[in-house]
Scaffold this motif. Structure first.
Motif, PDB file in Angstrom:
ATOM      1  N   HIS A  66     -46.638 -83.281  14.012  1.00 20.64           N
ATOM      2  CA  HIS A  66     -47.537 -82.444  14.798  1.00 20.64           C
ATOM      3  C   HIS A  66     -48.532 -81.679  13.922  1.00 20.64           C
ATOM      4  CE1 HIS A  66     -48.589 -80.421  18.569  1.00 20.64           C
ATOM      5  NE2 HIS A  66     -48.883 -79.391  17.784  1.00 20.64           N
ATOM      6  N   TYR A  67     -48.030 -81.124  12.819  1.00 21.01           N
ATOM      7  CA  TYR A  67     -48.907 -80.287  11.998  1.00 21.01           C
ATOM      8  C   TYR A  67     -49.599 -81.071  10.882  1.00 21.01           C
ATOM      9  CZ  TYR A  67     -46.841 -76.255  14.330  1.00 21.01           C
ATOM     10  OH  TYR A  67     -46.455 -75.346  15.269  1.00 21.01           O
ATOM     11  N   ALA A  85     -47.667 -75.422  22.921  1.00 26.14           N
ATOM     12  CA  ALA A  85     -47.091 -74.210  22.340  1.00 26.14           C
ATOM     13  C   ALA A  85     -47.122 -74.263  20.820  1.00 26.14           C
ATOM     14  CB  ALA A  85     -45.655 -74.030  22.838  1.00 26.14           C
ATOM     15  N   LEU A  86     -46.850 -75.429  20.277  1.00 25.80           N
ATOM     16  CA  LEU A  86     -46.852 -75.554  18.812  1.00 25.80           C
ATOM     17  C   LEU A  86     -48.209 -75.163  18.227  1.00 25.80           C
ATOM     18  CD1 LEU A  86     -44.864 -78.874  18.246  1.00 25.80           C
ATOM     19  CD2 LEU A  86     -44.198 -76.595  17.504  1.00 25.80           C
ATOM     20  N   GLN A  87     -49.243 -75.408  19.014  1.00 29.97           N
ATOM     21  CA  GLN A  87     -50.580 -75.063  18.521  1.00 29.97           C
ATOM     22  C   GLN A  87     -50.783 -73.551  18.406  1.00 29.97           C
ATOM     23  OE1 GLN A  87     -51.195 -78.311  17.448  1.00 29.97           O
ATOM     24  NE2 GLN A  87     -53.203 -77.372  17.546  1.00 29.97           N
ATOM     25  N   GLN A  88     -49.885 -72.814  19.038  1.00 31.78           N
ATOM     26  CA  GLN A  88     -50.077 -71.358  19.038  1.00 31.78           C
ATOM     27  C   GLN A  88     -49.439 -70.683  17.826  1.00 31.78           C
ATOM     28  OE1 GLN A  88     -49.027 -69.689  22.890  1.00 31.78           O
ATOM     29  NE2 GLN A  88     -49.695 -71.565  23.889  1.00 31.78           N
ATOM     30  N   TRP A  89     -48.798 -71.463  17.008  1.00 34.73           N
ATOM     31  CA  TRP A  89     -48.274 -70.873  15.753  1.00 34.73           C
ATOM     32  C   TRP A  89     -49.348 -71.070  14.686  1.00 34.73           C
ATOM     33  CZ3 TRP A  89     -43.757 -73.123  12.355  1.00 34.73           C
ATOM     34  CH2 TRP A  89     -43.519 -72.245  11.284  1.00 34.73           C
ATOM     35  N   PRO A  90     -50.099 -70.023  14.428  1.00 36.34           N
ATOM     36  CA  PRO A  90     -51.217 -70.200  13.490  1.00 36.34           C
ATOM     37  C   PRO A  90     -50.710 -70.269  12.053  1.00 36.34           C
ATOM     38  CG  PRO A  90     -51.055 -67.908  14.107  1.00 36.34           C
ATOM     39  CD  PRO A  90     -49.977 -68.638  14.881  1.00 36.34           C
ATOM     40  N   VAL A 143     -43.274 -68.887  18.766  1.00 34.38           N
ATOM     41  CA  VAL A 143     -43.262 -70.318  18.420  1.00 34.38           C
ATOM     42  C   VAL A 143     -42.652 -70.501  17.029  1.00 34.38           C
ATOM     43  CG1 VAL A 143     -44.706 -72.342  17.986  1.00 34.38           C
ATOM     44  CG2 VAL A 143     -45.247 -70.815  19.871  1.00 34.38           C
ATOM     45  N   MET A 186     -45.978 -79.253  22.973  1.00 38.68           N
ATOM     46  CA  MET A 186     -47.043 -79.550  22.002  1.00 38.68           C
ATOM     47  C   MET A 186     -48.126 -78.477  22.041  1.00 38.68           C
ATOM     48  SD  MET A 186     -47.184 -83.663  22.719  1.00 38.68           S
ATOM     49  CE  MET A 186     -48.623 -84.033  21.764  1.00 38.68           C
TER      50      MET A 186
END
Lengths: 205, 203
Positions: free
Chosen positions: A142-143, B48-53, A123, B46
């Protein structure tokens, strides 16, 4: 911020830093993909905020002023990195270590941890492969949970443009992460990160 | 309902639509396979984006405080000793004492000023001014009397001198008058004698 602007109040500036250091550091990390760069950029951002405190207008939001300065610094850094074509092995190792430290001890077994790290790395590469003007919208919405109209204020673009960029960014991400979405165990074929691309709007800032 | 635009779907996905609009979009999504597929694509991204810690953000590096503190204490002790030594041996110690005395006086002065009552001060000043005015008027009056007496004395003396001068002049004038009369008589006699001599003898 007005206390900083009018009276150079160090305590007020320390409060601002305490409030905004983490968000700015997160933003810089998501934009550059490198925590060391993010820490340096965060320090530079606050230095620049203090230097340019006279430019801040009390009618505007301080956060917008700060996000904009930080994003400009990120773009400058990306441009310089693009020239250097740097690829720091140390940074990659540190990232790996950081990612490992993020995963808690109560996580599933080593296989699951490795798998999660691989997904996270994919990602990361996919986000860094986005053009900068898409990436900044993804990071802010998003972040960092900014509303689209706030993103428009920060970037100096209409709210609709911010939304359409977000839609395009998600579409591109889906394509890039297809392997991840379909089968996380396979080796992804992600193009080389395009995180050096400069966004057009912030060049003027 | 027409297909919402990509921008509208973004507002939907990120919860920026009002509830009524959100329900409307949800209903459209349930009945439109094309939109549902597109939204599913975005949702997958969206997720997937959560999986980038976010890596653990390092706190501000802590200083090795013990050695720093140790050296700081040592430096403070040395500085304090030097300062005290300098104060004791400095020739400016006497000046410092004098300065302290001055400061104490100033402090007392300030305290007095702090107790200052404007009404009393005005009353005192008025009384003093009145007394001073009376004193000055009395002095002025005495001076005027003295001056007047002196002038009177000078005038008397002048008058006496004038009278004496007048008497003297009168005496001199009388003398001149007598002399003149005597001269006239002498002249008359001489003329008479002369006339008698110039006349022919009667034959």
């Amino acid at each position: 911020m007005w206390r900083v602007k009018l009276h150079d109040d160090p305590q007020a500036f320390a409060s601002l830093m305490a409030r905004w250091q983490r968000p700015i550091q997160r933003l810089c990390f998501r934009m550059t993909g490198d925590m060391q760069d993010a820490e340096d950029l965060t320090q530079t951002a606050f230095t620049r905020v203090f230097v340019r405190r006279a430019d801040w207008q009390p009618t505007g939001k301080f956060s917008t002023f700060l996000w904009r300065i930080a994003l400009n610094l990120c773009h400058d850094e990306l441009r310089k990195s693009n020239r250097r074509q740097e690829c720091s092995l140390d940074a990659l190792e540190e990232e790996d270590a950081s990612a490992a430290s993020f995963l808690g001890a109560d996580e599933p077994g080593p296989d699951a941890q490795v798998s999660a790290r691989e997904r996270g790395e994919m990602v990361r590469q996919a986000v860094l492969a986005l053009a900068a003007h898409y990436r900044e919208v993804v990071v802010l919405r998003h972040y960092e949970q900014l509303k689209f109209h706030e993103i428009g204020e920060v970037l100096g673009i209409p709210e609709g443009t911010a939304k359409s960029r977000m839609a395009e960014a998600l579409t591109q991400l889906n394509r890039l992460l297809k392997h991840l979405n379909e089968d996380t165990s396979c080796n992804p074929k992600i193009p080389k990160p395009n995180h050096r691309t400069q966004t057009p709007e912030l060049l003027a800032l | 309902m027409n297909h919402p635009t990509h921008s509208e779907w973004m507002a939907f996905l990120y919860g920026e639509l009002p509830p009524a609009k959100r329900r409307e979009f949800g209903a459209h999504l349930a009945g439109c396979a094309a939109c549902a597929a597109e939204v599913q694509t975005w949702r997958a991204s969206m997720d997937a984006l959560q999986q980038w810690p976010l890596p653990a953000i390092r706190a501000t590096p802590r200083l090795q405080w013990w050695p720093t503190l140790k050296w700081a204490v040592a430096a403070a002790l040395v500085l304090g000793f030097c300062f005290l030594l300098g104060r004791q041996t400095s020739p400016a110690a006497a000046e410092l004492t004098a300065l302290k005395a001055t400061v104490a006086k100033l402090e007392q002065s300030v305290r007095r000023e702090a107790d200052f009552d404007p009404a009393d001060a005005v009353q005192s000043a008025t009384t003093a001014a009145n007394a001073e005015t009376l004193r000055l008027l009395a002095e002025f009056s005495l001076l005027q009397d003295d001056q007047r007496a002196a002038d009177q004395r000078a005038l008397n003396l002048t008058l006496q001198a004038f009278n004496l001068r007048l008497q003297k002049l009168r005496g001199e004038l009388e003398t001149v008058a007598l002399n003149t009369e005597t001269g006239f008589q002498q002249t008359h006699e001489n003329l008479t004698h002369l006339v008698s001599l110039s006349l022919p003898e009667p034959k």
